[in-house]
Design a protein around this motif. Structure first.
Motif, PDB file in Angstrom:
ATOM      1  N   HIS A  22       1.007  -0.987   0.300  1.00  0.00           N
ATOM      2  CA  HIS A  22      -0.233  -0.284   0.024  1.00  0.00           C
ATOM      3  C   HIS A  22       1.190   1.233  -0.205  1.00  0.00           C
ATOM      4  O   HIS A  22       1.578   0.952   0.172  1.00  0.00           O
ATOM      5  CB  HIS A  22      -1.086  -0.102   0.859  1.00  0.00           C
ATOM      6  N   LEU A  23       0.262   1.982  -0.231  1.00  0.00           N
ATOM      7  CA  LEU A  23       1.277   3.275  -0.400  1.00  0.00           C
ATOM      8  C   LEU A  23       0.988   4.631   1.156  1.00  0.00           C
ATOM      9  O   LEU A  23       2.167   4.792   0.750  1.00  0.00           O
ATOM     10  CB  LEU A  23       0.473   4.107  -1.490  1.00  0.00           C
ATOM     11  N   ASN A  24       0.245   4.514   1.429  1.00  0.00           N
ATOM     12  CA  ASN A  24      -0.011   4.862   2.725  1.00  0.00           C
ATOM     13  C   ASN A  24       0.206   4.212   4.204  1.00  0.00           C
ATOM     14  O   ASN A  24      -0.715   4.880   4.754  1.00  0.00           O
ATOM     15  CB  ASN A  24      -0.296   6.082   2.354  1.00  0.00           C
ATOM     16  N   PRO A  25       1.033   3.447   4.090  1.00  0.00           N
ATOM     17  CA  PRO A  25       0.402   2.350   5.533  1.00  0.00           C
ATOM     18  C   PRO A  25       0.542   3.291   7.059  1.00  0.00           C
ATOM     19  O   PRO A  25       1.606   3.723   6.947  1.00  0.00           O
ATOM     20  CB  PRO A  25       1.224   1.232   5.341  1.00  0.00           C
ATOM     21  N   VAL A  26       0.286   3.288   7.560  1.00  0.00           N
ATOM     22  CA  VAL A  26       0.822   3.518   9.153  1.00  0.00           C
ATOM     23  C   VAL A  26       1.014   2.733  10.006  1.00  0.00           C
ATOM     24  O   VAL A  26       1.931   3.295  10.702  1.00  0.00           O
ATOM     25  CB  VAL A  26      -0.433   4.722   9.341  1.00  0.00           C
ATOM     26  N   ILE A  27      -0.107   1.822  10.961  1.00  0.00           N
ATOM     27  CA  ILE A  27       0.451   0.729  11.389  1.00  0.00           C
ATOM     28  C   ILE A  27       0.742  -1.184  10.488  1.00  0.00           C
ATOM     29  O   ILE A  27       0.352  -1.279  10.018  1.00  0.00           O
ATOM     30  CB  ILE A  27      -1.129   0.080  12.138  1.00  0.00           C
ATOM     31  N   ALA A  28       1.945  -1.769  11.938  1.00  0.00           N
ATOM     32  CA  ALA A  28       1.950  -3.094  11.031  1.00  0.00           C
ATOM     33  C   ALA A  28       2.200  -3.602  11.958  1.00  0.00           C
ATOM     34  O   ALA A  28       1.800  -3.312  12.655  1.00  0.00           O
ATOM     35  CB  ALA A  28       3.872  -2.571  10.606  1.00  0.00           C
ATOM     36  N   VAL A  29       1.300  -5.087  11.026  1.00  0.00           N
ATOM     37  CA  VAL A  29       0.662  -5.717  11.816  1.00  0.00           C
ATOM     38  C   VAL A  29       1.708  -7.344  11.804  1.00  0.00           C
ATOM     39  O   VAL A  29       1.907  -7.378  10.231  1.00  0.00           O
ATOM     40  CB  VAL A  29      -0.286  -6.785  11.375  1.00  0.00           C
ATOM     41  N   LEU A  30       3.037  -7.604  12.119  1.00  0.00           N
ATOM     42  CA  LEU A  30       3.427  -9.163  12.147  1.00  0.00           C
ATOM     43  C   LEU A  30       3.008 -10.041  12.370  1.00  0.00           C
ATOM     44  O   LEU A  30       3.125 -10.325  13.500  1.00  0.00           O
ATOM     45  CB  LEU A  30       5.109  -8.459  12.646  1.00  0.00           C
ATOM     46  N   LEU A  31       2.827 -10.910  11.517  1.00  0.00           N
ATOM     47  CA  LEU A  31       2.207 -12.328  11.851  1.00  0.00           C
ATOM     48  C   LEU A  31       3.428 -12.844  11.984  1.00  0.00           C
ATOM     49  O   LEU A  31       4.107 -13.399  10.445  1.00  0.00           O
ATOM     50  CB  LEU A  31       1.509 -12.783  10.975  1.00  0.00           C
ATOM     51  N   LYS A  32       3.749 -13.900  12.934  1.00  0.00           N
ATOM     52  CA  LYS A  32       5.472 -14.356  12.840  1.00  0.00           C
ATOM     53  C   LYS A  32       4.695 -16.019  13.084  1.00  0.00           C
ATOM     54  O   LYS A  32       4.652 -16.658  13.883  1.00  0.00           O
ATOM     55  CB  LYS A  32       6.191 -14.022  14.315  1.00  0.00           C
ATOM     56  N   THR A  33       6.050 -17.063  12.301  1.00  0.00           N
ATOM     57  CA  THR A  33       5.867 -18.106  11.579  1.00  0.00           C
ATOM     58  C   THR A  33       7.326 -19.076  11.025  1.00  0.00           C
ATOM     59  O   THR A  33       7.870 -17.834  10.538  1.00  0.00           O
ATOM     60  CB  THR A  33       4.465 -18.731  11.208  1.00  0.00           C
ATOM     61  N   HIS A  34       7.507 -20.166  11.860  1.00  0.00           N
ATOM     62  CA  HIS A  34       8.331 -19.779  11.438  1.00  0.00           C
ATOM     63  C   HIS A  34       7.990 -21.579   9.851  1.00  0.00           C
ATOM     64  O   HIS A  34       8.670 -22.328   9.651  1.00  0.00           O
ATOM     65  CB  HIS A  34       9.364 -21.226  12.223  1.00  0.00           C
ATOM     66  N   PHE A  35       7.038 -21.554   9.517  1.00  0.00           N
ATOM     67  CA  PHE A  35       6.873 -22.758   8.735  1.00  0.00           C
ATOM     68  C   PHE A  35       5.486 -22.026   7.779  1.00  0.00           C
ATOM     69  O   PHE A  35       4.745 -20.730   8.803  1.00  0.00           O
ATOM     70  CB  PHE A  35       6.319 -23.878   8.992  1.00  0.00           C
ATOM     71  N   ILE A  36       5.288 -22.937   6.831  1.00  0.00           N
ATOM     72  CA  ILE A  36       3.912 -22.104   5.895  1.00  0.00           C
ATOM     73  C   ILE A  36       2.920 -23.807   6.115  1.00  0.00           C
ATOM     74  O   ILE A  36       3.929 -24.687   5.119  1.00  0.00           O
ATOM     75  CB  ILE A  36       4.215 -21.616   4.681  1.00  0.00           C
ATOM     76  N   ASP A  37       1.968 -23.700   5.990  1.00  0.00           N
ATOM     77  CA  ASP A  37       0.760 -24.719   6.108  1.00  0.00           C
ATOM     78  C   ASP A  37      -0.460 -23.664   5.555  1.00  0.00           C
ATOM     79  O   ASP A  37      -0.470 -22.913   5.527  1.00  0.00           O
ATOM     80  CB  ASP A  37       0.750 -25.898   6.850  1.00  0.00           C
ATOM     81  N   ASP A  38      -1.364 -25.160   5.222  1.00  0.00           N
ATOM     82  CA  ASP A  38      -3.068 -24.492   4.563  1.00  0.00           C
ATOM     83  C   ASP A  38      -3.683 -23.531   5.792  1.00  0.00           C
ATOM     84  O   ASP A  38      -4.238 -22.940   5.351  1.00  0.00           O
ATOM     85  CB  ASP A  38      -3.608 -25.781   4.526  1.00  0.00           C
TER      86      ASP A  38
END
Length: 288
Positions: A22-38
């Motif tokens: 996005h061009l003008n984000p203000v708040i960041a949300v970090l979803l943190k994981t060490h793997f990817i699954d369904d």
């Protein structure tokens, strides 16, 4: 000043590129994981749908540069076109002046297990002066009820954490919400170079860039410790910083749970076996 959100899911192999930001984000949300699954992909889809109505919100996948193969990242990009990606590199933490706590380093676990704030700092330093707040949410946090759109709210705090606790009754004035009195918490002595006064639980936290900048300056001066005691203690003692429990968000609207162990993060004051009697006593004592 509006608010916009980045959602970064921190997974595996190196990824420093940005897709569809996005061009003008203000708040960041970090979803943190060490793997990817369904299940993770579905979580991201659900969060993305909930945040579509908020133009100030940006969804990002943050990737631990050591764990997830490139093929898995390609699958994420195919499933979620336009998702912002960010790579976390543990060897880069040293470049930021962040070092592991000596005792914790000797326990043999990955650095992020005990210093999960370092990934937030890494992300923040790569986007200086871009956001007014950042969320970090672990991969195993789920929404029991309500909507993820609460992430877009403007909130007058520098740090929000579940399970907010103080070491001694006289420290109540350091925090700006209800809290737990827990003098026997195991992690109090896992902080070097700074008084251990306030603690929390880190599966889901919200923090401001000025708080992260302050943490960086303190860490670079030699302070080191377990994130759940270092971050709240440092910020609660810093002039002008406001630290509160995640429960300041209306629990009738939002109910969060950590899947592993079934720990409820909302209201966040009675988890991990913590009773609320101490919290109520403190509130009564403070006249609240």
């Amino acid at each position: 000043g509006g608010s916009a959100i980045i959602l970064a899911a921190c997974t595996g192999r190196a990824c420093g590129r940005v897709v569809g930001a996005h061009l003008n984000p203000v708040i960041a949300v970090l979803l943190k994981t060490h793997f990817i699954d369904d299940a993770l992909l579905e979580q991201l889809r659900t969060m993305r749908r909930a945040l579509l109505g908020q133009p100030r919100v940006e969804l990002v996948l943050g990737v631990d540069a050591a764990a997830v193969p490139a093929a898995a990242l390609a699958a994420v990009e195919a499933a979620l076109p336009g998702l912002r990606l960010h790579g976390f590199h543990r060897d880069r933490y040293a470049d930021h002046g962040l070092r592991p706590h000596a005792f914790l380093a000797g326990m043999g676990a990955p650095l992020d297990w005990y210093h999960s704030d370092y990934s937030l700092i890494d992300f923040h330093l790569h986007h200086p002066q871009r956001y007014t707040a950042l969320w970090q949410i672990e991969y195993d946090v789920s929404l029991r009820s309500g909507s993820w759109d609460f992430l877009g709210r403007d909130l007058p705090f520098d740090l929000l954490v579940p399970g907010l606790k103080i070491r001694e009754r006289g420290l109540r004035a350091l925090v700006h919400s209800a809290c737990i009195l827990q003098p026997d918490w195991f992690w109090w002595d896992k902080l070097d170079g700074h008084a251990a006064t306030v603690g929390g639980f880190f599966p889901c936290i919200r923090i401001t860039p000025r708080a992260l900048d302050h943490l960086v300056s303190v860490y670079r001066a030699g302070v080191s410790g377990y994130c759940e005691v270092s971050v709240p203690s440092i910020l609660a003692c810093a002039p002008g910083m406001r630290v509160a429990a995640l429960s300041v968000i209306d629990t009738a609207e939002v109910d969060l749970e950590r899947v592993v162990g079934g720990e409820r993060l909302q209201p966040g004051l009675a988890q991990r076996g913590h009773g609320v009697d101490a919290e109520l006593a403190l509130e009564n004592e403070a006249g609240g």
